[in-house]
Motif scaffolding. Structure first.
Motif, mmCIF file in Angstrom:
data_model
loop_
_atom_site.group_PDB
_atom_site.id
_atom_site.type_symbol
_atom_site.label_atom_id
_atom_site.label_comp_id
_atom_site.label_asym_id
_atom_site.label_seq_id
_atom_site.Cartn_x
_atom_site.Cartn_y
_atom_site.Cartn_z
ATOM 1 N N ASP A 1 -6.700 -47.122 -2.491
ATOM 2 C CA ASP A 1 -7.870 -46.757 -3.280
ATOM 3 C C ASP A 1 -8.919 -46.123 -2.370
ATOM 4 O O ASP A 1 -9.373 -46.737 -1.404
ATOM 5 C CB ASP A 1 -8.455 -47.991 -3.966
ATOM 6 C CG ASP A 1 -9.684 -47.654 -4.781
ATOM 7 O OD1 ASP A 1 -9.544 -47.038 -5.851
ATOM 8 O OD2 ASP A 1 -10.801 -47.987 -4.321
ATOM 9 N N ARG A 2 -9.310 -44.909 -2.695
ATOM 10 C CA ARG A 2 -10.218 -44.155 -1.843
ATOM 11 C C ARG A 2 -11.549 -44.856 -1.643
ATOM 12 O O ARG A 2 -12.046 -44.970 -0.508
ATOM 13 C CB ARG A 2 -10.436 -42.759 -2.437
ATOM 14 C CG ARG A 2 -11.290 -41.838 -1.570
ATOM 15 C CD ARG A 2 -11.507 -40.497 -2.254
ATOM 16 N NE ARG A 2 -10.243 -39.822 -2.476
ATOM 17 C CZ ARG A 2 -9.959 -38.604 -2.010
ATOM 18 N NH1 ARG A 2 -10.829 -37.959 -1.283
ATOM 19 N NH2 ARG A 2 -8.803 -38.044 -2.264
ATOM 20 N N GLU A 3 -12.140 -45.340 -2.713
ATOM 21 C CA GLU A 3 -13.466 -45.954 -2.601
ATOM 22 C C GLU A 3 -13.423 -47.243 -1.788
ATOM 23 O O GLU A 3 -14.351 -47.546 -1.038
ATOM 24 C CB GLU A 3 -14.043 -46.214 -3.991
ATOM 25 C CG GLU A 3 -14.382 -44.937 -4.757
ATOM 26 C CD GLU A 3 -15.256 -43.987 -3.942
ATOM 27 O OE1 GLU A 3 -16.232 -44.470 -3.322
ATOM 28 O OE2 GLU A 3 -14.970 -42.782 -3.916
ATOM 29 N N THR A 4 -12.345 -48.009 -1.926
ATOM 30 C CA THR A 4 -12.212 -49.238 -1.137
ATOM 31 C C THR A 4 -12.107 -48.923 0.347
ATOM 32 O O THR A 4 -12.758 -49.556 1.190
ATOM 33 C CB THR A 4 -10.979 -50.027 -1.590
ATOM 34 O OG1 THR A 4 -11.119 -50.393 -2.964
ATOM 35 C CG2 THR A 4 -10.798 -51.288 -0.747
ATOM 36 N N LEU B 1 -13.115 -46.190 1.889
ATOM 37 C CA LEU B 1 -14.379 -45.631 2.362
ATOM 38 C C LEU B 1 -15.428 -46.719 2.557
ATOM 39 O O LEU B 1 -16.188 -46.702 3.533
ATOM 40 C CB LEU B 1 -14.891 -44.575 1.381
ATOM 41 C CG LEU B 1 -14.125 -43.253 1.363
ATOM 42 C CD1 LEU B 1 -14.592 -42.384 0.206
ATOM 43 C CD2 LEU B 1 -14.302 -42.508 2.684
ATOM 44 N N ALA B 2 -15.457 -47.674 1.651
ATOM 45 C CA ALA B 2 -16.429 -48.764 1.769
ATOM 46 C C ALA B 2 -16.170 -49.576 3.031
ATOM 47 O O ALA B 2 -17.106 -49.957 3.750
ATOM 48 C CB ALA B 2 -16.362 -49.661 0.536
ATOM 49 N N ARG B 3 -14.896 -49.845 3.316
ATOM 50 C CA ARG B 3 -14.556 -50.594 4.532
ATOM 51 C C ARG B 3 -14.928 -49.801 5.782
ATOM 52 O O ARG B 3 -15.405 -50.364 6.774
ATOM 53 C CB ARG B 3 -13.065 -50.915 4.535
ATOM 54 C CG ARG B 3 -12.660 -51.974 3.509
ATOM 55 C CD ARG B 3 -11.157 -52.125 3.462
ATOM 56 N NE ARG B 3 -10.749 -53.148 2.507
ATOM 57 C CZ ARG B 3 -9.506 -53.319 2.086
ATOM 58 N NH1 ARG B 3 -8.536 -52.519 2.538
ATOM 59 N NH2 ARG B 3 -9.212 -54.269 1.218
ATOM 60 N N ARG C 1 -17.315 -47.545 6.090
ATOM 61 C CA ARG C 1 -18.779 -47.548 6.253
ATOM 62 C C ARG C 1 -19.259 -48.899 6.779
ATOM 63 O O ARG C 1 -20.160 -48.968 7.618
ATOM 64 C CB ARG C 1 -19.452 -47.214 4.929
ATOM 65 C CG ARG C 1 -19.221 -45.772 4.451
ATOM 66 C CD ARG C 1 -20.071 -45.466 3.218
ATOM 67 N NE ARG C 1 -19.930 -44.092 2.777
ATOM 68 C CZ ARG C 1 -19.164 -43.698 1.759
ATOM 69 N NH1 ARG C 1 -18.484 -44.617 1.059
ATOM 70 N NH2 ARG C 1 -19.096 -42.427 1.416
ATOM 71 N N GLU C 2 -18.647 -49.964 6.300
ATOM 72 C CA GLU C 2 -19.054 -51.302 6.737
ATOM 73 C C GLU C 2 -18.681 -51.527 8.203
ATOM 74 O O GLU C 2 -19.466 -52.095 8.978
ATOM 75 C CB GLU C 2 -18.365 -52.354 5.867
ATOM 76 C CG GLU C 2 -18.744 -53.788 6.233
ATOM 77 C CD GLU C 2 -18.030 -54.805 5.368
ATOM 78 O OE1 GLU C 2 -18.249 -56.013 5.566
ATOM 79 O OE2 GLU C 2 -17.247 -54.401 4.473
ATOM 80 N N ASP D 1 -18.301 -49.211 10.505
ATOM 81 C CA ASP D 1 -19.158 -48.326 11.294
ATOM 82 C C ASP D 1 -18.556 -48.048 12.669
ATOM 83 O O ASP D 1 -19.134 -48.356 13.712
ATOM 84 C CB ASP D 1 -20.556 -48.938 11.434
ATOM 85 C CG ASP D 1 -21.564 -47.935 12.015
ATOM 86 O OD1 ASP D 1 -21.336 -46.732 11.861
ATOM 87 O OD2 ASP D 1 -22.544 -48.377 12.635
#
Length: 279
Positions: free
Chosen positions: A41-44, A46-48, A50-51, A53
């Protein structure tokens, strides 16, 4: 590697390549198949990212692929028509290969190769004619024998991409593998390695230590580091007479258009060429 399981760090590297397409717009390295082969899942993802970093790691992974494929383009111009991706993981070059008449051999642990075949099928990514997968354990088997059995022509020049693998192998396996590559006429290789932490800033040493803990927890610990002088010696003994080694300063200035002292860890990328008539 855990017996019978695909490489978890291979998945992590693939995730970094995919995220680079989104967060940096593929500025360093374009891979139109990165998200498809990842199958997550793309959003999952990407969220990881960003978190966590960790842009330095993502950028280094993008850099090593750009460097490798830039040097590959030059090799093809010189007439090379065989490409070997050692430790292929979820690398996508074979499936977006733009060079007519160039055959690609992917070499990796059998479990990782089977996992990749599943991913390709689920993503609907066709396997081009002239692409072969070769199962091999670098620590215990001679990959050249496996390659020849798969149709590789040992008397013709070949280009080897060996990315994200050296830091996880024993010194003996690295030297043996490079010796087998360097013994082929006109062979070229691009690899990356970790330099010792002694010359790094406190921040970069802490970053390296955190990365080492993460991959060790996945069952794929880093096995050591090499100084540029040490790696150059290994390559010369293996039969390579031309060596280009880019450390942090060169990567920052030449590939990222950033100041040479920008923080970024101790990763190096190397391109080496062997003589057309080794030994």
């Amino acid at each position: 590697m855990r017996p019978g399981e695909p490489s978890r760090t291979a998945y992590g590297a693939a995730a970094h390549r995919a995220v680079h397409q989104e967060l940096e717009g593929g500025r360093i390295f374009r891979d139109p198949l990165a998200w498809r082969i990842l199958g997550a899942d793309r959003e999952t993802v990407l969220a990881r990212a960003r978190e966590a970093d960790r842009p330095w790691l993502r950028q280094f992974i993008a850099v090593r692929h750009r460097f490798a494929e830039d040097r590959l383009a030059a090799a093809v111009e010189r007439g090379t028509r065989q490409v070997v991706v050692l430790g292929a993981g979820l690398d996508t070059f074979a499936y977006r290969n733009p060079y007519a008449g160039v055959v690609v051999f992917e070499v990796d642990f059998p479990a990782t190769g089977a996992w990749k075949a599943e991913r390709l099928g689920e993503a609907g990514i066709p396997v081009p004619e002239g692409t072969a997968f070769v199962g091999c354990d670098f620590e215990r088997e001679d990959f050249r024998e496996r390659l020849v059995a798969a149709g590789f022509e040992a008397g013709r020049p070949a280009y080897f991409l060996w990315l994200g693998v050296v830091p996880y192998l024993s010194r003996e396996a690295v030297e043996t593998t490079l010796g087998r590559i360097g013994g082929l006429p006109g062979a070229e290789v691009v690899l990356d390695y970790a330099a010792p932490t002694a010359g790094l800033s406190r921040r970069d040493r802490a970053t390296r230590a955190a990365f080492e803990r993460r991959v060790a927890a996945l069952g794929e610990p880093l096995t050591g580091s090499w100084s540029p002088e040490d790696m150059a010696g290994i390559l010369r003994r293996a039969g390579f007479d031309q060596v280009e080694d880019l450390g942090r300063a060169e990567i920052m200035e030449r590939l990222l258009d950033l100041p040479a002292d920008t923080p970024g860890g101790g990763g190096h990328v190397v391109h080496a060429r062997a003589s057309l008539s080794p030994g």
